[in-house]
Design a protein around this motif. Structure first.
Motif, PDB file in Angstrom:
ATOM      1  N   ASP A  73      12.091   2.256  19.832  1.00 54.12           N
ATOM      2  CA  ASP A  73      11.801   1.064  20.627  1.00 54.12           C
ATOM      3  C   ASP A  73      12.768  -0.046  20.216  1.00 54.12           C
ATOM      4  O   ASP A  73      13.474   0.051  19.202  1.00 54.12           O
ATOM      5  CB  ASP A  73      10.341   0.631  20.478  1.00 54.12           C
ATOM      6  N   ALA A  74      12.821  -1.101  20.994  1.00 52.72           N
ATOM      7  CA  ALA A  74      13.820  -2.149  20.796  1.00 52.72           C
ATOM      8  C   ALA A  74      13.730  -2.774  19.414  1.00 52.72           C
ATOM      9  O   ALA A  74      14.750  -3.023  18.754  1.00 52.72           O
ATOM     10  CB  ALA A  74      13.672  -3.216  21.874  1.00 52.72           C
ATOM     11  N   GLY A  75      12.529  -2.987  18.928  1.00 51.04           N
ATOM     12  CA  GLY A  75      12.359  -3.616  17.618  1.00 51.04           C
ATOM     13  C   GLY A  75      12.851  -2.736  16.489  1.00 51.04           C
ATOM     14  O   GLY A  75      13.549  -3.213  15.580  1.00 51.04           O
ATOM     15  N   ALA A  76      12.490  -1.472  16.531  1.00 54.06           N
ATOM     16  CA  ALA A  76      12.899  -0.539  15.479  1.00 54.06           C
ATOM     17  C   ALA A  76      14.417  -0.369  15.472  1.00 54.06           C
ATOM     18  O   ALA A  76      15.050  -0.306  14.413  1.00 54.06           O
ATOM     19  CB  ALA A  76      12.217   0.804  15.659  1.00 54.06           C
ATOM     20  N   SER A 129      16.240  13.588  24.973  1.00 54.00           N
ATOM     21  CA  SER A 129      15.025  14.397  24.872  1.00 54.00           C
ATOM     22  C   SER A 129      13.735  13.614  25.077  1.00 54.00           C
ATOM     23  O   SER A 129      12.727  14.182  25.499  1.00 54.00           O
ATOM     24  CB  SER A 129      14.970  15.088  23.507  1.00 54.00           C
ATOM     25  N   GLY A 130      13.752  12.337  24.727  1.00 54.25           N
ATOM     26  CA  GLY A 130      12.508  11.570  24.740  1.00 54.25           C
ATOM     27  C   GLY A 130      11.568  11.957  23.614  1.00 54.25           C
ATOM     28  O   GLY A 130      10.422  11.496  23.566  1.00 54.25           O
ATOM     29  N   ARG A 182      18.209   5.348  22.197  1.00 55.51           N
ATOM     30  CA  ARG A 182      17.377   5.907  23.261  1.00 55.51           C
ATOM     31  C   ARG A 182      15.994   6.322  22.755  1.00 55.51           C
ATOM     32  O   ARG A 182      15.027   6.333  23.521  1.00 55.51           O
ATOM     33  CB  ARG A 182      18.071   7.129  23.856  1.00 55.51           C
ATOM     34  N   LEU A 183      15.917   6.691  21.487  1.00 57.20           N
ATOM     35  CA  LEU A 183      14.665   7.235  20.945  1.00 57.20           C
ATOM     36  C   LEU A 183      13.755   6.161  20.347  1.00 57.20           C
ATOM     37  O   LEU A 183      12.527   6.333  20.320  1.00 57.20           O
ATOM     38  CB  LEU A 183      14.974   8.289  19.877  1.00 57.20           C
ATOM     39  N   VAL A 228      24.098   6.776  16.641  1.00 56.64           N
ATOM     40  CA  VAL A 228      23.718   5.425  17.070  1.00 56.64           C
ATOM     41  C   VAL A 228      23.185   5.471  18.497  1.00 56.64           C
ATOM     42  O   VAL A 228      22.129   4.910  18.810  1.00 56.64           O
ATOM     43  CB  VAL A 228      24.915   4.457  16.963  1.00 56.64           C
ATOM     44  N   TRP A 229      23.919   6.140  19.377  1.00 59.03           N
ATOM     45  CA  TRP A 229      23.489   6.217  20.779  1.00 59.03           C
ATOM     46  C   TRP A 229      22.148   6.921  20.914  1.00 59.03           C
ATOM     47  O   TRP A 229      21.267   6.462  21.647  1.00 59.03           O
ATOM     48  CB  TRP A 229      24.542   6.948  21.609  1.00 59.03           C
ATOM     49  N   ALA A 230      21.978   8.038  20.198  1.00 60.33           N
ATOM     50  CA  ALA A 230      20.719   8.776  20.279  1.00 60.33           C
ATOM     51  C   ALA A 230      19.551   7.905  19.846  1.00 60.33           C
ATOM     52  O   ALA A 230      18.490   7.876  20.493  1.00 60.33           O
ATOM     53  CB  ALA A 230      20.800  10.035  19.426  1.00 60.33           C
ATOM     54  N   LEU A 231      19.725   7.162  18.754  1.00 65.64           N
ATOM     55  CA  LEU A 231      18.642   6.308  18.251  1.00 65.64           C
ATOM     56  C   LEU A 231      18.356   5.151  19.201  1.00 65.64           C
ATOM     57  O   LEU A 231      17.202   4.717  19.323  1.00 65.64           O
ATOM     58  CB  LEU A 231      18.999   5.796  16.857  1.00 65.64           C
TER      59      LEU A 231
END
Length: 376
Positions: A348-351, A315-316, A345-346, A340-343
């Motif tokens: 940023d790399a740090g979070a 969804s973005g 994508r949603l 896990v996969w959804a997160l």
């Protein structure tokens, strides 16, 4: 049976079918095997049925109506229109909402149609003294080839039935009978050079015209597939969480289609474009209540939420992150892995890395742990 008597019987069948709410009715002889019987064997040998083992187990009975019921002499094919009021593809651009296949936006059509078929069959049996059996999809009947043979339509390049009058939107049911009825003429193929249904498929599920690889089909992946969705198909799923109408909706013959007349086949307002946030919050009891009487209910809450999580990841919409994060503690590994996969994508790399450092060591399921290791 004399010509006049046969004509009266056919008029009776047509009248009863219309009175029961069917929009199309035609007759096929039970003598000839459906024209696609050989193609079913190829489909199964190639493993294109995926995990639908029941198709392989019932293949012999599907090959010919008389293999299912030796005494059958005629097959009455009936169609009920379920044409949507709106373009089913319009929801695909609304990424925070879910796309549910048109056929599943209200009551389970099996429940709607089977009772109507029994009503007609009972009257036919009383009038003729002949035996009857009714089937709606769940029995090993090659309904689409039989519908083509009876003249209701033809199987398009997407393998689904297409009608010149109703486009792609016909539910099928059949009445097998020992009565000898005059068959209708088969319908010829009217696809011509059109490739619209093949070209629109998000996952390239058609190896060639008139061939389907179910393992790549979003309808199969969201409904029949029980494990995690293969990574190669997740992005292509978009916000389709139950079934896929792309190849049906794009067919040019839909310009002749009409809206469904049967109220129980018209879309529920809350199933037209439901919000993903609300669907992600469903526990088992809420899922069962919300989808009571719907075909969606049969896949169960865990598979359904898995699908909704894939849509969330596509969804973005960062606001869905908190709903996905809550599901990392879900009892179902299927749900946790999709979360896990959804997160991934949603966030940023740090979070995401912070979340992984905190929660991945606690994960006990190997497949879910593997999702942490795999980046989109």
């Amino acid at each position: 049976m004399g010509t006049a008597q046969a004509d009266r019987l056919r008029a009776f069948i047509d009248k009863e079918a219309r009175a029961a709410g069917f929009d199309a009715v035609a007759v096929a002889s039970a003598q000839a095997a459906p024209s696609k019987a050989g193609e079913l064997g190829h489909f199964l040998r190639e493993g294109r049925h995926g995990t639908m083992q029941w198709m392989e187990e019932t293949a012999d009975r599907r090959a010919h109506p008389r293999d299912l019921w030796p005494e059958v002499r005629s097959v009455i094919m009936l169609g009920m229109n379920y044409g949507p009021e709106e373009d089913p593809l319009s929801v695909l651009g609304k990424k925070s909402r879910a796309a549910i296949s048109v056929y599943a936006r209200n009551r389970d059509y099996h429940d709607v149609i089977k009772g109507r078929l029994k009503q007609i069959a009972g009257k036919l049996a009383a009038r003729t003294g002949q035996d009857v059996k009714v089937f709606v999809d769940t029995a090993p009947v090659m309904e689409k080839p039989l519908a083509r043979q009876a003249g209701l339509g033809w199987q398009g390049k997407h393998t689904n039935l297409v009608s010149r009058e109703f486009g792609s939107w016909l539910f099928l049911g059949s009445i097998f009978t020992t009565a000898e009825l005059e068959p209708d003429d088969p319908e010829r193929d009217h696809c011509g050079s059109c490739r619209a249904c093949l070209d629109i498929c998000p996952t390239n599920a058609f190896p060639a015209p008139y061939q389907l690889d179910a393992r790549r089909c979003i309808s199969y992946l969201t409904i029949e597939h029980k494990g995690q969705i293969p990574h190669e198909f997740r992005a292509a799923m978009g916000n389709r969480i139950y079934g896929c109408d792309d190849c049906l909706a794009v067919c040019p013959w839909n310009k002749f289609a009409r809206h469904a007349a049967e109220a129980r086949l018209q879309a529920r307002h809350d199933l037209n474009e439901p919000e993903l946030a609300a669907l992600l919050a469903l526990d088992d009891a809420a899922f069962r209540a919300f989808f009571s009487g719907s075909p969606v209910k049969r896949i169960g809450r865990d598979r359904f939420v898995r699908n909704a999580l894939i849509a969330a990841g596509n969804s973005g919409d960062a606001t869905l992150g908190r709903h996905c994060e809550a599901l990392l503690a879900d009892p179902s590994p299927l749900v946790r892995g999709a979360a896990v996969w959804a997160l991934s994508r949603l966030l940023d790399a740090g979070a995401f890395a912070s979340l992984e450092a905190r929660l991945r060591p606690l994960e006990k399921d190997a497949e879910v742990e593997a999702e942490w290791r795999t980046r989109p």
